[in-house]
Design an enzyme around this catalytic site. Structure first.
Site, mmCIF file in Angstrom:
data_model
loop_
_atom_site.group_PDB
_atom_site.id
_atom_site.type_symbol
_atom_site.label_atom_id
_atom_site.label_comp_id
_atom_site.label_asym_id
_atom_site.label_seq_id
_atom_site.Cartn_x
_atom_site.Cartn_y
_atom_site.Cartn_z
ATOM 1 N N SER A 22 41.317 -21.115 132.221
ATOM 2 C CA SER A 22 40.032 -20.178 132.504
ATOM 3 C C SER A 22 39.745 -22.187 131.033
ATOM 4 C CB SER A 22 39.080 -20.162 131.355
ATOM 5 O OG SER A 22 40.800 -19.334 130.642
ATOM 6 N N THR A 154 -7.435 -13.430 137.843
ATOM 7 C CA THR A 154 -6.953 -12.450 138.021
ATOM 8 C C THR A 154 -6.480 -12.651 139.293
ATOM 9 O OG1 THR A 154 -8.603 -10.617 139.089
ATOM 10 C CG2 THR A 154 -7.829 -10.241 136.680
ATOM 11 N N HIS A 155 -5.451 -11.896 140.320
ATOM 12 C CA HIS A 155 -5.511 -12.509 141.512
ATOM 13 C C HIS A 155 -5.387 -14.358 142.093
ATOM 14 C CE1 HIS A 155 -5.943 -8.424 142.219
ATOM 15 N NE2 HIS A 155 -6.703 -8.596 141.664
ATOM 16 N N SER A 276 7.184 -40.685 142.047
ATOM 17 C CA SER A 276 7.111 -40.838 143.567
ATOM 18 C C SER A 276 7.951 -41.985 143.209
ATOM 19 C CB SER A 276 6.751 -40.813 144.298
ATOM 20 O OG SER A 276 7.704 -40.722 145.719
ATOM 21 N N LYS A 282 1.684 -41.319 142.603
ATOM 22 C CA LYS A 282 2.827 -39.913 141.661
ATOM 23 C C LYS A 282 2.478 -40.144 141.187
ATOM 24 C CE LYS A 282 2.810 -37.116 144.472
ATOM 25 N NZ LYS A 282 3.824 -36.171 145.315
ATOM 26 N N GLU A 289 8.322 -27.794 137.221
ATOM 27 C CA GLU A 289 9.266 -27.406 138.517
ATOM 28 C C GLU A 289 10.231 -26.506 138.012
ATOM 29 O OE1 GLU A 289 7.929 -30.191 141.987
ATOM 30 O OE2 GLU A 289 7.461 -30.909 139.797
ATOM 31 N N TYR A 316 40.613 -4.211 130.174
ATOM 32 C CA TYR A 316 40.461 -5.146 129.481
ATOM 33 C C TYR A 316 41.334 -5.777 131.209
ATOM 34 C CZ TYR A 316 41.328 -10.655 130.092
ATOM 35 O OH TYR A 316 40.963 -11.625 130.870
ATOM 36 N N GLN A 321 37.507 -12.270 132.794
ATOM 37 C CA GLN A 321 37.167 -14.019 131.675
ATOM 38 C C GLN A 321 36.298 -14.268 132.460
ATOM 39 O OE1 GLN A 321 40.612 -16.455 131.860
ATOM 40 N NE2 GLN A 321 39.697 -17.109 133.456
ATOM 41 N N LYS A 324 31.860 -15.927 130.951
ATOM 42 C CA LYS A 324 31.425 -17.296 129.951
ATOM 43 C C LYS A 324 31.062 -18.257 130.461
ATOM 44 C CE LYS A 324 35.807 -16.202 127.372
ATOM 45 N NZ LYS A 324 36.562 -15.144 128.835
HETATM 46 N N1 ARG Z 1 40.989 -16.105 129.205
HETATM 47 C C1 ARG Z 1 41.147 -15.187 129.620
HETATM 48 C C2 ARG Z 1 39.987 -14.782 129.127
HETATM 49 O O1 ARG Z 1 38.259 -15.501 129.141
HETATM 50 C C3 ARG Z 1 42.115 -14.373 128.048
HETATM 51 C C4 ARG Z 1 42.801 -13.135 128.415
HETATM 52 C C5 ARG Z 1 44.082 -13.442 129.000
HETATM 53 N N2 ARG Z 1 44.357 -12.009 128.850
HETATM 54 C C6 ARG Z 1 44.884 -11.300 129.445
HETATM 55 N N3 ARG Z 1 45.912 -10.287 128.809
HETATM 56 N N4 ARG Z 1 45.484 -11.668 130.311
HETATM 57 O O2 ARG Z 1 39.706 -13.476 130.393
#
Ligand code: ARG
Length: 462
Positions: A22, A154-155, A276, A282, A289, A316, A321, A324
């Site tokens: 990651s 409206t509409h 354009s 244009k 948009e 977990y 992961q 993010k």
């Molecule tokens: N990069 C991982 C995440 O963002 C780290 C966590 C990994 N943890 C594990 N127990 N393998 O979730």
């Protein structure tokens, strides 16, 4: 070598690594990881798991890592699985065997959750500040256009004239709820997961409450399993951002429509429009948009995360992961959108002549005629039918004017016809929160007060 090599007879396959790392996206958490690690070190000192010299060496190594990251000279190696392992690996290189004590009592599971919550606390406040800036643009434009009016729809059919200020502030109040929502989400996510370990806490003398207050969190977790599995805060943040995206999309849609030749209510500043490649004449509303288009993507980020979370057993799982990228993307896109739309609306020219001309159709005062009859004792349903009939007659090919019909009507007459004069209907919206000059003056004041209060709330946070 990975941080978890001990258990494995051979190293990871290239395909596993390529698929699971990651680092390409979680470097955004570097600062927050450093902050979390420093607090963890101080907690280990309080628990007598590190002496002062050891802590000093690790903190110095963390400072060095920060410098290297800031200067863009941090040397990532292929075995860096994510930003957290990269930092720990480098600390151990710099501080030697002492560095290897950094991860005492800690898991990446509580480490990552801690960094991500710190990130959210900061970034959601920054998004809220940008929402406020857009609201300030809307308030300034609403003041500047005074008592200018346009058709309310409206509409997407003309309904009743409204002050332009009222229309602009309608978007402003939606954004006020967004600020409120962001700060509310922020308050709920203000919980430190540090000390939860992998999922169950620790046999070592850790102090989650101490590290929570050291990190400026409002409180520590109540349940270690929940602490490492909970991504509700990411889902909530994504909802808040998706709804901001929807609000910006609706503004965008109006700008697209208003800037057409046919409406002609608005001219974009050259700096906030595009041309354009083929058609020389244009001038296109691309910001508006894209605000509409990108809302779809951000809604996708939210629904994607919810789908990721729905089947997960406690605690977990590596699936987490996947929290993010959608979050970082949504914050980035909404931030860019807020700045671009603020600039676009701050510089756009409102074509008030066109708006007022469009609003001054005789039929726009139809309900005022009916309400006049009501104030003279006619039941509303009957009054509605009388005026509807006059409107129908006036709309016939070569039909009489509505004003003429009103003047000639025994229950209406010339004083009623005066309601059809340009600019009169909007002044008759006098009820609280309504679209006429009297309630809008009050609304402007309330909106300004709300902005000042939200500005103060935000300043207290950042
Ligand atoms: N990069 C991982 C995440 O963002 C780290 C966590 C990994 N943890 C594990 N127990 N393998 O979730």
């Amino acid at each position: 070598m990975t941080l978890w090599h001990g258990r494995f007879a051979e190293g990871p396959a290239e395909a596993l690594w390529a698929y699971t790392v990651s680092l390409p996206f979680d470097q955004a958490l570097a600062q927050d990881d450093l902050v979390g690690s420093r607090a963890h070190v101080r907690g280990l000192v309080r628990g007598k798991l590190l002496d002062a010299d050891e802590a000093g060496a690790i903190l110095a190594a963390l400072d060095q890592v920060e410098v290297e990251l800031d200067d863009g000279v941090f040397d990532f190696v292929p075995a860096d699985e994510d930003i957290h392992t990269a930092i720990e690996r480098r600390v151990t290189e710099l501080a030697g065997p002492t560095g290897a004590k950094l991860h005492t009592g800690r898991s990446r599971n509580d480490q990552v959750a801690t960094a991500l919550r710190l990130w959210c606390k900061r970034e959601l406040a920054l998004v809220a500040a940008r929402v406020l800036e857009l609201q300030e643009v809307l308030a300034a434009r609403a003041d500047e256009v005074g008592e200018a009016y346009l058709p309310g729809y409206t509409h997407l059919q003309q309904a009743q004239p409204v002050l332009l200020a009222h229309h602009l502030l309608a978007h402003g109040w939606a954004l006020a709820r967004d600020v409120d929502r962001l700060l509310d989400t922020r308050r709920r996510l203000d919980v430190s997961p540090l000390g939860a370990g992998a999922l169950a806490g620790s046999s070592l003398p850790l102090d989650p409450h101490g590290t929570a207050s050291d990190l400026g969190f409002d409180r520590a977790f109540e349940n270690s399993i929940d602490a490492v599995s909970d991504r509700d805060f990411v889902a909530e943040a994504l909802f808040d951002l998706a709804l901001i995206g929807v609000h910006l999309s609706r503004i965008g849609e109006e700008v697209v429509v208003w800037s057409t030749e046919e409406f002609g209510f608005l001219r974009l500043d050259d700096a906030y429009a595009t041309g354009s490649s083929m058609l020389p004449q244009k001038k296109n509303p691309d910001i508006a948009e894209l605000a509409r288009g990108k809302a779809g993507r951000i809604i996708g980020n939210l629904t994607g995360l919810l789908a990721t979370l729905k089947g997960l057993p406690l605690a977990y799982n590596r699936d987490l992961q996947e929290d993010k990228e959608p979050l970082f993307d949504a914050v980035q896109q909404i931030s860019l959108a807020l700045v671009a739309i603020s600039g676009m609306l701050a510089t756009a020219e409102f074509r008030i002549d066109r708006m007022q001309e469009a609003a001054d159709t005789p039929t726009s005062a139809a309900v005022d005629l009916a309400e006049l009859l009501v104030s003279n004792g006619t039941p509303f349903r009957e009054a509605h039918a009388v005026v509807g009939d006059l409107v129908r007659q006036s709309l016939a090919d070569d039909g009489p004017s509505l004003a003429g019909l009103v003047k000639a009507h025994p229950s209406l007459g010339p004083s009623a016809a005066a309601l059809l004069e340009p600019g009169v209907a909007v002044t008759r919206r006098t009820t609280p929160g309504g679209a006429g000059p009297v309630p809008v003056a009050d609304q402007r004041r309330r909106f300004a007060e709300r902005l000042a209060a939200d500005r103060a709330r935000l300043t207290a946070l950042v």
